[in-house]
Design an enzyme around this catalytic site. Structure first.
Site, PDB file in Angstrom:
ATOM      1  N   ASP A 163       0.858  -1.188   0.000  1.00 34.14           N
ATOM      2  CA  ASP A 163       0.000   0.000   0.000  1.00 34.14           C
ATOM      3  C   ASP A 163       0.895   1.240   0.000  1.00 34.14           C
ATOM      4  O   ASP A 163       1.740   1.407   0.882  1.00 34.14           O
ATOM      5  CB  ASP A 163      -0.884  -0.030   1.267  1.00 34.14           C
ATOM      6  CG  ASP A 163      -1.970   1.028   1.241  1.00 34.14           C
ATOM      7  OD1 ASP A 163      -3.062   0.756   1.763  1.00 34.14           O
ATOM      8  OD2 ASP A 163      -1.732   2.132   0.720  1.00 34.14           O
TER       9      ASP A 163
ATOM     10  N   ASP B 211      -3.707   2.260  -5.334  1.00 38.23           N
ATOM     11  CA  ASP B 211      -2.371   2.250  -4.700  1.00 38.23           C
ATOM     12  C   ASP B 211      -2.139   1.022  -3.820  1.00 38.23           C
ATOM     13  O   ASP B 211      -1.291   1.047  -2.942  1.00 38.23           O
ATOM     14  CB  ASP B 211      -2.179   3.528  -3.873  1.00 38.23           C
ATOM     15  CG  ASP B 211      -2.798   3.435  -2.485  1.00 38.23           C
ATOM     16  OD1 ASP B 211      -3.867   2.797  -2.349  1.00 38.23           O
ATOM     17  OD2 ASP B 211      -2.199   3.974  -1.541  1.00 38.23           O
ATOM     18  N   GLU B 212      -2.880  -0.047  -4.075  1.00 41.06           N
ATOM     19  CA  GLU B 212      -2.877  -1.144  -3.113  1.00 41.06           C
ATOM     20  C   GLU B 212      -3.081  -2.477  -3.829  1.00 41.06           C
ATOM     21  O   GLU B 212      -3.910  -2.576  -4.734  1.00 41.06           O
ATOM     22  CB  GLU B 212      -4.064  -0.880  -2.174  1.00 41.06           C
ATOM     23  CG  GLU B 212      -4.100  -1.612  -0.917  1.00 41.06           C
ATOM     24  CD  GLU B 212      -5.446  -1.370  -0.220  1.00 41.06           C
ATOM     25  OE1 GLU B 212      -5.766  -2.163   0.637  1.00 41.06           O
ATOM     26  OE2 GLU B 212      -6.165  -0.406  -0.566  1.00 41.06           O
TER      27      GLU B 212
END
Ligand code: TTP
Ligand code: MG
Length: 397
Positions: free
Chosen positions: A10, A104-105
Site C-alpha cells: 500500500d 495504490d494497493e
C-alpha cells in the site's frame, strides 16, 4: 511448499506523496489533496497534515479548521493513474499473481516466486527498493501467510513500513490489536462489541464459534476465524476474476450528488484501466450504494457489446445512479455511506468473436477515434473532449 507467502502493498499517503514529489515546495509541509469548494472532501492528507488530525474522506472545511496552514491541492487523477501504472509494472516483475485492490494497493501471492527470488521478506524489501528508486515514493508492505494478516501488517508501521508475520507469530501479532481493525467492524458495530468487553483481538479468543454466531450472525463466524488468523482466501489475479469493482466507505455520509458522481467516475475509470491491463472486456456495469441505515442496493445494466473503456461504462453508470437517486424520494438528497462501481460478465479480449454487427460498429468507433486523434495532432490535446467525459473535474450536469 505448503504455506502461502502473501504480500500486501500500500503506497503511503499516495495522492499527497505524488504532489510532494512533483512540487518540492510542498515537501515536509501539511498537504490536503481534495476539492477546494465549500462542499469539498479530503481525498488524502500528507503525513504532516495527519499529525493535526486531518484524514481521508473528511470535509475540507473541517480539515482546514484542524490545520489552517495546510496547502490544498486539487487532485490530478490522470497523474496518479500514471504513477499507479508504473508501480503495478514493477510488481509484475515479481509475480504474475497480483490482485489490485485500489489505485495504490494490491495483494501479491509470491509463494511460487520464492525459489527464484529468495524468501518473501527479501522480495518485499526488493519491491520497496524498486518502487522508491523508480518513482521516488514509499510503500508499506506486510508479509504473512494469509491476506488478512498481510493487510494488517502493512498498516502497522506506515509510512515506509515492512512488517513480516511468520505463521508461528500470528497469535502474538493479533492478540493486542484493537478490535476496530477487525474486518467487518465499523463505527456502528464497534460500540456493541466493546460493550461486551471485547477491545482487542485477544479478547475474542475465549468466545466459542456458536456464541459469536448467536451474537453477530454470519459476522460472528468471521470474527471467530479471523481472530485466530484463519483466512484461506486466495489472491485472485484480474485475469481470473469473475468481476471487478471499486468501493469506498465514506467516513462521513455524503449526500452531494456531484461528489458521488465524481467518485463513481474515478472508480469506473480505474476498473476500466484494470480490464485493459489484463486484456479483458465486460458486458455488465454494476452500481452499489449503501445508505447510512445499512440498506445496500446493487443496480446493473447490460451493454450491447463488451467493453473496456470509461467512455462506454460511464454514461451507463451515470444513468444507473440517476435512476437510483430519482427513485429514492425523500425530502432531502439521500445520504450515502458506501459507494461502488464495478463490472461483471467478463470475457477475454482474445476469446471474443466479433459478430458482423459488432465489427461494423467497432470500425465506426475506430474511425471516430482516428478522426479525433488527427484533430488533436493538429490543434493540440485540449481541442476536443468527448461529450461523455466532459465535466470530469466538475461532474455536475
Ligand atoms: P489509501 O491507501 O487509503 O490512503 P493513502 O495512500 O493516502 O494513505 P496511507 O495508505 O498511507 O494511509 O488510499 C489511496 C488513495 O486513494 C489516497 O491517496 C487518496 C484516495 N482516496 C480517496 O480519494 N478517498 C478516500 O476516502 C480514501 C480512503 C482514499
Ligand atoms: Mg495508501
Amino acid at each position: 511448499m505448503d504455506q502461502h507467502a502473501i504480500l500486501h502493498i500500500d503506497m503511503d499517503a499516495f495522492f499527497a506523496a505524488v504532489e510532494q514529489r512533483d512540487n518540492p515546495a510542498l515537501r515536509g509541509r501539511p498537504v490536503l489533496v481534495g476539492g477546494r469548494s465549500h462542499r469539498g472532501v479530503v481525498s488524502t492528507a500528507s503525513y504532516e497534515a495527519r499529525t493535526f488530525g486531518c484524514r481521508s474522506a473528511m470535509p475540507m472545511r473541517q480539515a482546514l479548521r484542524l490545520c489552517p496552514q495546510a496547502i490544498v491541492v486539487v487532485p490530478r487523477m490522470a497523474r496518479y493513474a500514471a504513477v499507479s501504472q508504473q508501480v503495478f509494472a514493477i510488481l509484475d516483475q515479481f509475480t504474475p499473481r497480483i490482485e489490485p485492490l485500489s489505485i495504490d494497493e494490491a495483494f501479491l501471492d509470491v509463494t511460487g516466486s520464492q525459489r527464484l527470488l529468495g524468501p518473501a521478506c527479501a522480495i518485499a524489501s526488493g519491491i520497496k527498493r524498486r518502487i522508491h528508486a523508480e518513482t521516488g515514493l514509499t510503500a508499506s508492505v506486510g508479509v504473512a501467510t494469509s491476506k488478512f494478516i498481510a493487510k494488517l501488517a502493512s498498516d502497522i508501521e506506515k509510512p515506509d513500513g515492512l512488517v513480516v508475520v511468520p505463521a508461528e507469530r500470528v497469535a502474538e501479532f493479533l492478540a493486542p490489536l484493537p478490535i476496530a481493525r477487525m474486518w467487518g467492524v465499523g463505527p456502528r458495530t464497534l460500540p456493541t462489541i466493546e460493550q461486551l468487553g471485547i477491545r482487542t483481538f485477544g479478547d475474542l479468543l475465549p468466545w466459542s464459534e456458536p456464541e459469536l454466531v448467536q451474537r453477530f450472525g454470519e459476522f460472528g463466524r468471521r470474527f471467530f476465524r479471523l481472530s485466530r488468523g484463519l483466512d484461506d482466501r486466495e489472491v485472485v489475479p484480474d485475469r481470473d476474476a469473475r468481476s471487478m469493482s471499486h468501493e469506498v466507505t465514506f467516513e462521513y455520509d455524503v449526500a452531494d450528488p456531484d461528489v458521488l458522481r465524481a467518485t463513481l467516475l474515478d472508480q469506473i475509470e480505474h476498473v476500466a484501466a484494470r480490464l485493459r491491463r489484463c486484456e479483458r472486456l465486460a458486458r455488465c456495469v454494476v452500481l452499489k450504494v449503501r445508505t447510512p441505515d445499512f440498506d445496500t442496493i446493487t443496480r446493473r445494466a447490460t451493454l450491447d457489446e463488451p467493453a473496456d473503456s470509461t467512455d462506454v461504462f460511464w454514461p451507463v453508470l451515470r444513468r444507473l445512479f440517476g435512476e437510483w437517486h430519482a427513485d429514492i424520494r425523500r425530502p432531502t438528497s439521500p445520504a450515502v455511506r458506501l459507494l461502488g462501481a464495478g463490472v461483471t460478465q467478463l470475457v477475454s479480449r482474445r476469446e471474443r468473436q466479433l459478430s458482423l454487427f459488432d465489427q461494423a460498429r467497432h470500425h465506426r468507433r475506430r474511425r471516430l477515434d482516428r478522426a479525433l486523434d488527427a484533430i488533436r495532432e493538429r490543434y493540440g490535446d485540449q481541442s476536443i473532449v468527448r461529450g461523455s467525459v466532459r465535466g470530469r473535474s466538475a461532474p455536475g450536469e
